[in-house]
Design a protein around this motif. Structure first.
Motif, mmCIF file in Angstrom:
data_model
loop_
_atom_site.group_PDB
_atom_site.id
_atom_site.type_symbol
_atom_site.label_atom_id
_atom_site.label_comp_id
_atom_site.label_asym_id
_atom_site.label_seq_id
_atom_site.Cartn_x
_atom_site.Cartn_y
_atom_site.Cartn_z
ATOM 1 N N MET A 156 10.551 -7.913 -15.562
ATOM 2 C CA MET A 156 11.932 -7.468 -15.395
ATOM 3 C C MET A 156 11.954 -5.976 -15.084
ATOM 4 O O MET A 156 11.118 -5.216 -15.596
ATOM 5 N N PRO A 157 12.901 -5.517 -14.270
ATOM 6 C CA PRO A 157 12.928 -4.102 -13.872
ATOM 7 C C PRO A 157 13.058 -3.134 -15.040
ATOM 8 O O PRO A 157 12.578 -2.004 -14.961
ATOM 9 N N ASN A 158 13.688 -3.552 -16.136
ATOM 10 C CA ASN A 158 13.921 -2.638 -17.259
ATOM 11 C C ASN A 158 12.744 -2.562 -18.227
ATOM 12 O O ASN A 158 12.813 -1.857 -19.233
ATOM 13 N N GLN A 159 11.669 -3.267 -17.949
ATOM 14 C CA GLN A 159 10.529 -3.296 -18.864
ATOM 15 C C GLN A 159 9.834 -1.935 -18.950
ATOM 16 O O GLN A 159 9.387 -1.517 -20.014
ATOM 17 N N GLU A 160 9.753 -1.231 -17.851
ATOM 18 C CA GLU A 160 9.026 0.030 -17.798
ATOM 19 C C GLU A 160 9.962 1.222 -18.008
ATOM 20 O O GLU A 160 11.185 1.107 -17.963
ATOM 21 N N GLY A 161 9.364 2.395 -18.209
ATOM 22 C CA GLY A 161 10.129 3.630 -18.359
ATOM 23 C C GLY A 161 10.658 3.824 -19.768
ATOM 24 O O GLY A 161 10.336 3.081 -20.691
ATOM 25 N N ARG A 162 11.469 4.853 -19.927
ATOM 26 C CA ARG A 162 12.049 5.192 -21.217
ATOM 27 C C ARG A 162 13.515 4.782 -21.241
ATOM 28 O O ARG A 162 14.163 4.641 -20.204
ATOM 29 N N HIS A 163 14.049 4.625 -22.463
ATOM 30 C CA HIS A 163 15.395 4.078 -22.625
ATOM 31 C C HIS A 163 16.211 4.893 -23.629
ATOM 32 O O HIS A 163 17.026 4.349 -24.371
#
Length: 208
Positions: A187-194
């Motif tokens: 899913m696109p939201n799996q990576e990066g910071r939140h």
């Protein structure tokens, strides 16, 4: 360590220290077992202890160090207790799906070790009840801890938190209206910071 065959043996098993804050006894309580008179005791204590120590060291201790006291709602289930819970409709998955999950003393089909505890982060309750934003806790854990899976429930935003040798890093919710998968690999939201998802929660605690 052998499976306890007496009250004294069970007492000794419960005294096994999994981490600075947690003993194995903290994870053996089961309403299903208590009400129906079933033993909730590991068949393989050594495997249960090894998995429980990783759950505590890698996930529960860091979470408690950041946000304070955790309440354990449900954790270890013996295969007997879990099977009974599934057959009686007590929201327990079949045993094979719970190996290396709630059933700490069985490896899963791939031979991996794991452990699950359903917990409440007490300091999160006021923010959750005011906003309904269970995702704040989900994304904080996602960004900071090596979890394998999380599954959120409506009451107090309790959630299953799983440590596993092969972490999938998937988050699911049963909280309306946003039931379903929050994130999983691919899913696109799996990576990066939140940070934007939990910044207001941290601010409510005077943290950053």
């Amino acid at each position: 360590m052998r499976k306890p065959g007496s009250v004294k043996g069970l007492e000794e098993l419960g005294r096994v220290r999994l981490s600075p804050s947690f003993f194995l006894r903290d994870f053996l309580h089961s309403e299903i077992a208590n009400f129906h008179g079933l033993p909730n005791v590991p068949d393989d204590p050594d495997l249960a202890i090894a998995a429980g120590r990783r759950l505590c060291a890698d996930l529960l201790e860091p979470l408690q160090a950041r946000f304070g006291r955790l309440s354990i709602r449900s954790a270890y289930r013996s295969p007997e207790v879990n099977r009974f819970g599934n057959e009686q409709g007590y929201n327990c998955a079949v045993n094979e799906a719970n190996y290396a999950g709630h059933i700490w003393d069985r490896r899963d089909a791939e031979g991996c070790m794991g452990a699950t505890a359903c917990i409440i982060v007490n300091a999160f309750i006021p923010y959750y009840e005011a906003t309904g934003r269970w995702e704040a806790m989900a994304w904080w854990v996602h960004d900071h801890l090596p979890y394998a899976a999380m599954e959120f429930f409506p009451r107090y935003a309790a959630f299953n938190l799983t440590w596993h040798e092969r972490p999938r890093r998937a988050i699911r919710s049963w909280i309306p209206p946003r039931r379903g998968m929050l994130t999983k690999p691919g899913m696109p939201n799996q990576e990066g910071r939140h940070e934007a998802e939990y910044g207001k929660f941290l601010s409510s605690l005077g943290q950053q």
